[in-house]
Design a protein around this motif. Structure first.
Motif, PDB file in Angstrom:
ATOM      1  N   ASN A  80      -1.021   1.167  -6.890  1.00 34.99           N
ATOM      2  CA  ASN A  80      -1.373   0.023  -6.406  1.00 34.99           C
ATOM      3  C   ASN A  80      -1.537  -0.086  -4.829  1.00 34.99           C
ATOM      4  O   ASN A  80      -2.314  -0.741  -4.407  1.00 34.99           O
ATOM      5  CB  ASN A  80      -0.393  -1.130  -6.796  1.00 34.99           C
ATOM      6  N   TYR A  81      -0.821   1.049  -4.265  1.00 32.41           N
ATOM      7  CA  TYR A  81      -0.886   0.964  -2.810  1.00 32.41           C
ATOM      8  C   TYR A  81      -1.147   2.138  -2.164  1.00 32.41           C
ATOM      9  O   TYR A  81      -1.615   2.233  -0.958  1.00 32.41           O
ATOM     10  CB  TYR A  81       0.693   0.812  -2.202  1.00 32.41           C
ATOM     11  N   ALA A 131      -4.970  -3.653   9.081  1.00 29.08           N
ATOM     12  CA  ALA A 131      -5.064  -5.181   8.935  1.00 29.08           C
ATOM     13  C   ALA A 131      -4.980  -5.409   7.406  1.00 29.08           C
ATOM     14  O   ALA A 131      -4.689  -6.471   6.697  1.00 29.08           O
ATOM     15  CB  ALA A 131      -6.341  -5.854   9.554  1.00 29.08           C
ATOM     16  N   PHE A 132      -5.580  -4.566   6.442  1.00 25.87           N
ATOM     17  CA  PHE A 132      -5.956  -4.704   5.190  1.00 25.87           C
ATOM     18  C   PHE A 132      -5.186  -3.469   4.291  1.00 25.87           C
ATOM     19  O   PHE A 132      -6.047  -2.521   3.802  1.00 25.87           O
ATOM     20  CB  PHE A 132      -7.386  -4.823   4.918  1.00 25.87           C
ATOM     21  N   PRO A 133      -4.233  -3.215   4.205  1.00 25.27           N
ATOM     22  CA  PRO A 133      -3.334  -2.311   3.532  1.00 25.27           C
ATOM     23  C   PRO A 133      -3.668  -2.523   2.037  1.00 25.27           C
ATOM     24  O   PRO A 133      -3.889  -3.586   1.377  1.00 25.27           O
ATOM     25  CB  PRO A 133      -1.864  -2.638   3.521  1.00 25.27           C
ATOM     26  N   MET A 134      -4.006  -1.437   1.161  1.00 24.74           N
ATOM     27  CA  MET A 134      -4.524  -1.417   0.013  1.00 24.74           C
ATOM     28  C   MET A 134      -3.416  -2.124  -0.755  1.00 24.74           C
ATOM     29  O   MET A 134      -2.220  -1.779  -1.064  1.00 24.74           O
ATOM     30  CB  MET A 134      -4.745  -0.175  -0.667  1.00 24.74           C
ATOM     31  N   ASN A 135      -3.663  -2.804  -1.748  1.00 22.90           N
ATOM     32  CA  ASN A 135      -3.094  -3.991  -2.810  1.00 22.90           C
ATOM     33  C   ASN A 135      -3.780  -4.122  -3.828  1.00 22.90           C
ATOM     34  O   ASN A 135      -4.319  -5.181  -3.862  1.00 22.90           O
ATOM     35  CB  ASN A 135      -2.205  -4.922  -2.142  1.00 22.90           C
ATOM     36  N   ILE A 136      -3.977  -3.336  -4.723  1.00 20.90           N
ATOM     37  CA  ILE A 136      -4.896  -3.743  -5.912  1.00 20.90           C
ATOM     38  C   ILE A 136      -4.719  -4.844  -6.577  1.00 20.90           C
ATOM     39  O   ILE A 136      -5.667  -5.715  -7.002  1.00 20.90           O
ATOM     40  CB  ILE A 136      -5.367  -2.409  -6.909  1.00 20.90           C
ATOM     41  N   PRO A 179     -10.919   3.438  -1.795  1.00 22.77           N
ATOM     42  CA  PRO A 179     -10.104   2.586  -1.403  1.00 22.77           C
ATOM     43  C   PRO A 179     -10.553   1.382  -0.425  1.00 22.77           C
ATOM     44  O   PRO A 179      -9.838   0.378  -0.434  1.00 22.77           O
ATOM     45  CB  PRO A 179      -9.022   3.441  -0.649  1.00 22.77           C
ATOM     46  N   VAL A 180     -11.342   1.556   0.258  1.00 24.25           N
ATOM     47  CA  VAL A 180     -11.926   0.501   1.210  1.00 24.25           C
ATOM     48  C   VAL A 180     -12.613  -0.532   0.192  1.00 24.25           C
ATOM     49  O   VAL A 180     -12.700  -1.580   0.536  1.00 24.25           O
ATOM     50  CB  VAL A 180     -13.195   1.062   2.004  1.00 24.25           C
ATOM     51  N   GLU A 214       4.607  -4.912   0.991  1.00 24.09           N
ATOM     52  CA  GLU A 214       4.121  -6.291   1.064  1.00 24.09           C
ATOM     53  C   GLU A 214       5.073  -7.378   1.835  1.00 24.09           C
ATOM     54  O   GLU A 214       5.517  -8.388   0.890  1.00 24.09           O
ATOM     55  CB  GLU A 214       3.890  -6.675  -0.356  1.00 24.09           C
ATOM     56  N   PRO A 215       5.098  -7.198   2.882  1.00 12.97           N
ATOM     57  CA  PRO A 215       6.138  -8.287   3.862  1.00 12.97           C
ATOM     58  C   PRO A 215       5.493  -9.499   3.896  1.00 12.97           C
ATOM     59  O   PRO A 215       6.269 -10.636   4.226  1.00 12.97           O
ATOM     60  CB  PRO A 215       6.186  -7.497   5.323  1.00 12.97           C
ATOM     61  N   TYR A 216       4.230  -9.621   3.396  1.00 17.85           N
ATOM     62  CA  TYR A 216       3.502 -11.127   3.430  1.00 17.85           C
ATOM     63  C   TYR A 216       3.782 -11.951   2.291  1.00 17.85           C
ATOM     64  O   TYR A 216       3.291 -12.856   2.093  1.00 17.85           O
ATOM     65  CB  TYR A 216       1.991 -10.867   3.790  1.00 17.85           C
ATOM     66  N   ARG A 217       4.411 -11.630   1.238  1.00 20.36           N
ATOM     67  CA  ARG A 217       4.672 -12.385   0.101  1.00 20.36           C
ATOM     68  C   ARG A 217       5.935 -11.870  -0.768  1.00 20.36           C
ATOM     69  O   ARG A 217       6.564 -10.670  -0.415  1.00 20.36           O
ATOM     70  CB  ARG A 217       3.499 -12.279  -0.651  1.00 20.36           C
TER      71      ARG A 217
END
Length: 242
Positions: A10-11, A119-124, A178-179, A225-228
């Motif tokens: 996922n990451y 800014a956009f870490p991978m998180n599928i 990944p992009v 995922e510190p944002y959620r």
């Protein structure tokens, strides 16, 4: 048999490159998951990689060269090794000019686009279009990186006539996979050609298998995922299937 050590699907964008390339090219390998817990020196992740990777990072490819065990610990080095070992798989373009261009494109992806990555870490699993919209409104460096990525795609697709960047699926496509995941997660607006290319990347067998594995993990890593808070997995999976 080669063995590829990867992080959480996922990451781990760097792991995705090597894994997708090998799956898409039908190169046999065994897989070992090195689960992210943290990247501190005393983490289980670092302990598992100790003595295997001098950088303590994934991916890592274990193979045999000239009868001797060999470890390759850089994504681009792994790709170059595979291209040498499996010259019939078309990992680089056949034509010298296209091959030189492909290497330049891959090298730029390998070492650049730091604003986009940060800014956009991978998180599928996630869908974060609001985060994407706000980031693009506030961070011009990210906008510039997105424009450069799509500009590269357009140039390469125009020259090769597709369906992938240099015709068949190769190293360049694996490096940009990944992009594509990042653009999907953060709802980045794309022109029609780039959108179609991104869809083809998602539908490629190796990429779709990686996505399937990422969604099956259900392994929320809070430090990634510190944002959620932890996602609602049944609801998230239902949204993905629609």
């Amino acid at each position: 048999m080669m063995r590829l050590h990867v992080g959480n699907k996922n990451y781990s964008s760097w792991s995705m490159r090597a894994w997708v390339l090998m799956r898409q090219a039908r190169i046999d390998f065994e897989e070992t998951l090195v689960r992210f817990d943290s990247f501190d020196a005393d983490s289980e992740f670092k302990r598992q990689l100790a003595g295997l990777s001098p950088t303590g990072k994934v991916p890592v490819l274990e193979t045999t060269i000239d009868g001797q065990p060999q470890v390759i610990w850089d994504t681009l080095a792994i790709a170059e090794y595979l291209a040498e070992r499996f010259p019939d798989r078309g990992l680089w373009p056949d034509a010298a000019g296209a091959r030189a261009r492909a290497r330049s494109v891959v090298a730029e992806m390998h070492s650049g686009f730091t604003a986009l990555r940060g800014a956009f870490p991978m998180n599928i699993e996630a869908r974060l279009p609001t985060v994407g919209e706000r980031t693009l409104a506030e961070q011009p460096a990210v906008v510039a990186d997105v424009a450069r990525v799509t500009g590269l795609w357009l140039d390469c697709l125009s020259a090769s006539e597709g369906p992938f960047l240099f015709g068949g699926f190769g190293i360049a496509d694996a490096f940009f996979a990944p992009v594509v995941m990042r653009f999907r997660t953060y709802g980045v607006p794309l022109d029609a050609v780039s959108k179609d290319y991104a869809a083809r990347i998602e539908q490629a067998q190796g990429v779709s298998q990686w996505i399937e594995g990422a969604l099956a993990e259900k392994d929320f890593r809070p430090f990634e995922e510190p944002y959620r808070s932890a996602p609602d997995w049944p609801a998230a999976c239902a949204r993905e299937k629609r």
